[in-house]
Design a protein around this motif. Structure first.
Motif, short mmCIF file in Angstrom:
data_model
loop_
_atom_site.label_atom_id
_atom_site.label_comp_id
_atom_site.label_asym_id
_atom_site.label_seq_id
_atom_site.Cartn_x
_atom_site.Cartn_y
_atom_site.Cartn_z
N LEU A 66 44.59 -7.95 -18.37
CA LEU A 66 43.27 -7.37 -18.12
C LEU A 66 42.37 -8.41 -17.48
N VAL A 67 41.68 -7.99 -16.42
CA VAL A 67 40.66 -8.85 -15.82
C VAL A 67 39.29 -8.34 -16.24
N VAL A 68 38.44 -9.25 -16.70
CA VAL A 68 37.06 -8.89 -17.05
C VAL A 68 36.12 -9.61 -16.09
N LEU A 69 35.33 -8.84 -15.37
CA LEU A 69 34.33 -9.41 -14.46
C LEU A 69 33.07 -9.67 -15.26
N ALA A 70 32.85 -10.94 -15.59
CA ALA A 70 31.73 -11.31 -16.47
C ALA A 70 30.62 -11.90 -15.61
N LYS A 71 29.90 -11.00 -14.93
CA LYS A 71 28.86 -11.39 -13.97
C LYS A 71 29.50 -12.08 -12.76
N TYR A 72 30.60 -11.50 -12.28
CA TYR A 72 31.28 -12.00 -11.09
C TYR A 72 30.63 -11.34 -9.88
N MET A 73 29.99 -12.14 -9.06
CA MET A 73 29.12 -11.61 -8.02
C MET A 73 29.88 -11.37 -6.72
N GLN A 74 31.10 -10.85 -6.83
CA GLN A 74 31.90 -10.52 -5.66
C GLN A 74 32.49 -9.12 -5.87
N VAL A 75 32.68 -8.42 -4.77
CA VAL A 75 33.34 -7.11 -4.84
C VAL A 75 34.84 -7.32 -4.63
N LEU A 76 35.64 -6.77 -5.53
CA LEU A 76 37.10 -6.85 -5.35
C LEU A 76 37.52 -5.86 -4.27
N SER A 77 38.44 -6.30 -3.42
CA SER A 77 38.86 -5.43 -2.32
C SER A 77 39.79 -4.33 -2.81
N PRO A 78 39.87 -3.21 -2.09
CA PRO A 78 40.85 -2.18 -2.43
C PRO A 78 42.26 -2.74 -2.55
N ALA A 79 42.60 -3.70 -1.70
CA ALA A 79 43.95 -4.26 -1.75
C ALA A 79 44.18 -4.96 -3.10
N PHE A 80 43.18 -5.70 -3.56
CA PHE A 80 43.30 -6.36 -4.86
C PHE A 80 43.51 -5.31 -5.96
N LEU A 81 42.66 -4.29 -5.95
CA LEU A 81 42.71 -3.28 -7.02
C LEU A 81 44.01 -2.49 -6.99
N ALA A 82 44.56 -2.32 -5.79
CA ALA A 82 45.84 -1.60 -5.70
C ALA A 82 46.92 -2.40 -6.42
N LYS A 83 46.83 -3.72 -6.35
CA LYS A 83 47.85 -4.55 -6.99
C LYS A 83 47.54 -4.84 -8.45
N PHE A 84 46.26 -4.87 -8.81
CA PHE A 84 45.89 -5.15 -10.20
C PHE A 84 44.74 -4.24 -10.59
N PRO A 85 45.04 -3.07 -11.09
CA PRO A 85 43.97 -2.08 -11.32
C PRO A 85 43.23 -2.21 -12.66
N GLN A 86 43.72 -3.03 -13.59
CA GLN A 86 43.10 -3.08 -14.92
C GLN A 86 41.93 -4.05 -14.92
N VAL A 87 40.78 -3.59 -14.47
CA VAL A 87 39.62 -4.47 -14.32
C VAL A 87 38.40 -3.79 -14.92
N ILE A 88 37.72 -4.51 -15.82
CA ILE A 88 36.46 -4.01 -16.40
C ILE A 88 35.32 -4.84 -15.86
N ASN A 89 34.25 -4.17 -15.45
CA ASN A 89 33.07 -4.85 -14.91
C ASN A 89 31.84 -4.50 -15.74
N ILE A 90 30.86 -5.40 -15.75
CA ILE A 90 29.56 -5.09 -16.35
C ILE A 90 28.54 -4.98 -15.24
N HIS A 91 27.86 -3.85 -15.19
CA HIS A 91 26.80 -3.67 -14.19
C HIS A 91 25.46 -3.66 -14.92
#
Lengths: 290, 290, 290, 290
Positions: free
Chosen positions: B165-190
């Motif tokens: 699992l990847v947790v975006l903890a105030k990560y100020m970048q947008v993950l690309s569709p290509a990244f998400l296609a390869k690793f879809p288990q990502v939680i973000n806080i908005h």
């Protein structure tokens, strides 16, 4: 679309969900909602299942005798309710009208699935509110001397009107143990965040204590004043700017909402009371399958 | 005491609860929690069941092949998790440390049932925080030109560290569709109460709009920015006395709590994502069995 | 005990509090509440002062001319209200009765310090509710073709009944710019947590988006639909178990409470609208001196 | 930009706001925030004024002697604080680290305007946390026999480190009246919604009682255990699904946030304690000018 709801509790053991679900499936039951809880401290299994009556191959009158043998094998406590059996509520009031109006209007709008054929007041003030909505009002004033007689009159009215549930909507009297022994299905609204400020004048005491949040609590009434199992609570923030009158005003919104939620949860058969066994050390508590 | 948890969804039909509970009972499974939901609009049945492995007569490696034939008869989507399989989290950060500290401390106190072997930052500032807790930190700065290469490096690290699992903890970048296609288990806080104020600078925009409540939203990341299925949200009251700096400060508490709740819910296998079928008209939504 | 309340805003400078407090003291005014806010971004000073009229050495008719010269030296916008001047509310409705009942009952209980002599509906359904409480009801149906004429009729009624404030209590029509130019004091309740889900069908859209919290927003009406300055907001938690019908039911409690709070805040002269200057970049916002 | 803040309370009379604002204006003070409250029951006037030191024509050392004669004419209690005088906090702990970490991290991020030079623990467990952040840790174990001696040692450390405020961050010891007489500035976090569940084990008792909401309370410590004036409270919803361990986990978030808010409010000089006069019937209460 009519449904049946089973509320059941028993000592926890393996296979309870399977046996109950099997029984339903074997009679063609389509489960709409199933929710289950195990209280590890009390060692209790508690479950709520709601299924469609349409397509079920038992009639209403067959369901209870058909389920009883299964329940007996678990030594369970259980009840089955039908959504198209509309329950009958009596509202007890004194002088404050906000919870009375609220319950009536929610009933009129379909939000509370019941009828309200009866309002009983120990004062006469709210008679016109009941009459405006075509509800019978009985004025039964209570003094220490007349309490026993008047509670008997109340009980007679509950029987006469075939009442299933009494709601104390700011009813400023304590029901006697004798009353509760004869009619135990009673929900009360207490204007504090119990167990803070039990008893009288909670807003005044909240003000004096300088709390920053006030609350309201809906609970089933038991013989221990303000100690009955809690069905619902909610709170609102207050500050030094709020006088006692402001606490009362803000609290009225809480009282309305918390009481209405509790009545609705009860009528939807979402509340199971348990606990209080000698060795669990628990108060009477509720499971609310919301 | 190890447990197994089944998360399953399929088209609704009669007997699903019975068949699943029967299968568990036939193998000696003691159900600890069972929760079920039917989405009438989508026509979907969704269920979470957790049972004790102690006393269950299938080993971990036998469970999945044994359940598969039953699931096939429903054409279900399903997953089974074991509570003693500790999952591995990578935290992505930029410069703000509050969510990073929060997740690490909750992990250390046992509140988040996982390990955190890896922190990846597009800046170097938080390296010392990770190192203080003995966590490896990889600094992968990102520019529009290097994004593709650096995302490949991120993915390689996720593989190397066996991350679940990847947790975006105030990560100020947008993950690309290509990244998400390869690793879809990502939680973000908005840092807003989505769908209010999607995109950048929500606190500034909340201030300008003069809202009286601000919020934070934890969601799974999808290719549609800030449109992923919502796992958890919470809010806090603000007033004209709050400057943008105050909104940011108050919001940080929300961000910490909402993100931590979402991560915990995910790790406890309480979240099912569904929806988005052409004819349901629904967004991707979550059922959170809490 | 009658009081006067001054609401004042002007460019910030030194000595404003002193000059206003001095003026009051020089006329024997006993300040009950004084609250002041400086918006650093807009460079604005905003203040609310309430003082006792008992012991004040100016009569009501003398107060405004006596204060005007001082206000002129600050180039201030200001208004003075007297607590014993009871304002007059017209409620606009369509078919839903919950906000209408709520406002009337709060007015009857003294919680809303105003009179309600007039209800206008674009449907006939709620006429009996108004009549039950002795309030005149005018049925003015609206189609695109008749809108201009009917709004003229509404404005004539507002004048005839000497209305100070219009409350849109689930009024399912947009007021035209022409109407608002002639009668700008209008409070609306929007059934979402603005700026999330502006426009129509917010509960349906909240359901589809899968949010975990819904809200309601009371705002002054401006020509920009759902963009007017926000007076009050509140929220409630929802889950996947809540259907659209449940969101509507839960939202009704929010709508009632949020609208009632906003009306009360307005009538107690606690709301100052400001902003929208070209260089501040702010929307129209409110200071709520609560 | 340095500011000065006056906190003042006295018997209510006419002209107080004017006299204080005049005094400030006469010395060139630009008021940033002014907030005033009158407690009608106690007959008390309470005020907080914050003004810019830049442009003020008195130096820090002249301000107090210059204001004293005016305050004497009202027989007021008052204090003046300078925003650039950074106060010094000692944190008392036992074994739980969540509030300690929280306060240190907020201090590091600038959210708590103070320094934390000292942590005192009655156990040794948290020494490494303090040391990680370069803070001195003193381990002073306490038994009934050693309490008097160890409290003397604590007081000596407070003096040595020039401590202004003690924060009890889950410190599982009761401070003696003798300690409090010598060092009265102490804020504690209690893990319940006081006055519900005062004393020990509130989460266990909340569980047994079956409440639907739990809370936390930050208060100044007085000789009456858990009866000190409340600075801040907050709550969170719980259900039958929450075990005692879940209540503890959820409560930790409340404890962190409520304690941090109270410490910040205190350090920003937003809290005035009053009450407890014989004839007011009030507890010690706070006005929180937030």
């Amino acid at each position: 679309m009519a449904t049946a709801t089973l509320l059941i509790s028993c000592l926890d053991r393996k296979g309870l969900v399977a046996k109950i679900a099997d029984w339903l499936f074997s009679h063609g039951g389509n489960i709409l909602h199933a929710d289950q809880h195990t209280d590890a401290i009390a060692g209790l299994f508690l479950m709520r299942v709601e299924w469609e009556l349409d397509g079920f191959n038992l009639t209403r009158s067959e369901i209870i005798p058909a389920f009883a043998p299964l329940a007996e094998t678990f030594d369970a406590q259980w009840e089955i309710h039908f959504s198209d059996h509309v329950r009958r509520i009596a509202i007890f009031v004194t002088k404050q009208d906000h919870c009375l109006y609220d319950l009536i209007l929610r009933q009129r709008s379909g939000e509370i699935p019941a009828t309200i054929p009866l309002v009983i007041g120990n004062h006469a003030e709210l008679e016109s509110v009941a009459h405006n909505f075509g509800i019978n009002y009985h004025h039964l004033p209570i003094t220490p001397e007349t309490k026993e007689v008047q509670e008997a009159a109340q009980l007679a009215l509950l029987q006469q009107y075939k009442i299933d549930l009494v709601v104390l909507a700011k009813y400023m009297q304590v029901l006697s143990p004798a009353f509760l022994a004869k009619f135990p299905q009673v929900i009360n609204i207490h204007h504090s965040f119990l167990p803070a400020f039990p008893g009288a004048n909670p807003y005044q005491r909240a003000y004096k204590r300088g709390v920053k949040i006030i609350g309201a609590t809906a609970h089933y009434v038991t013989q221990d004043l303000d100690e009955g199992p809690i069905v619902e609570q909610d709170v609102i923030r207050v500050s030094h700017r709020d006088s006692v009158a402001d606490l009362i005003r803000k609290g009225k919104d809480l009282e309305r909402i918390v009481l209405a939620r509790a009545v609705r949860l009860h009528l939807e058969n979402r509340v199971l009371v348990y606990g209080s066994s000698a060795n669990s050390g628990l108060n009477l508590r509720t499971v609310v399958f919301d």
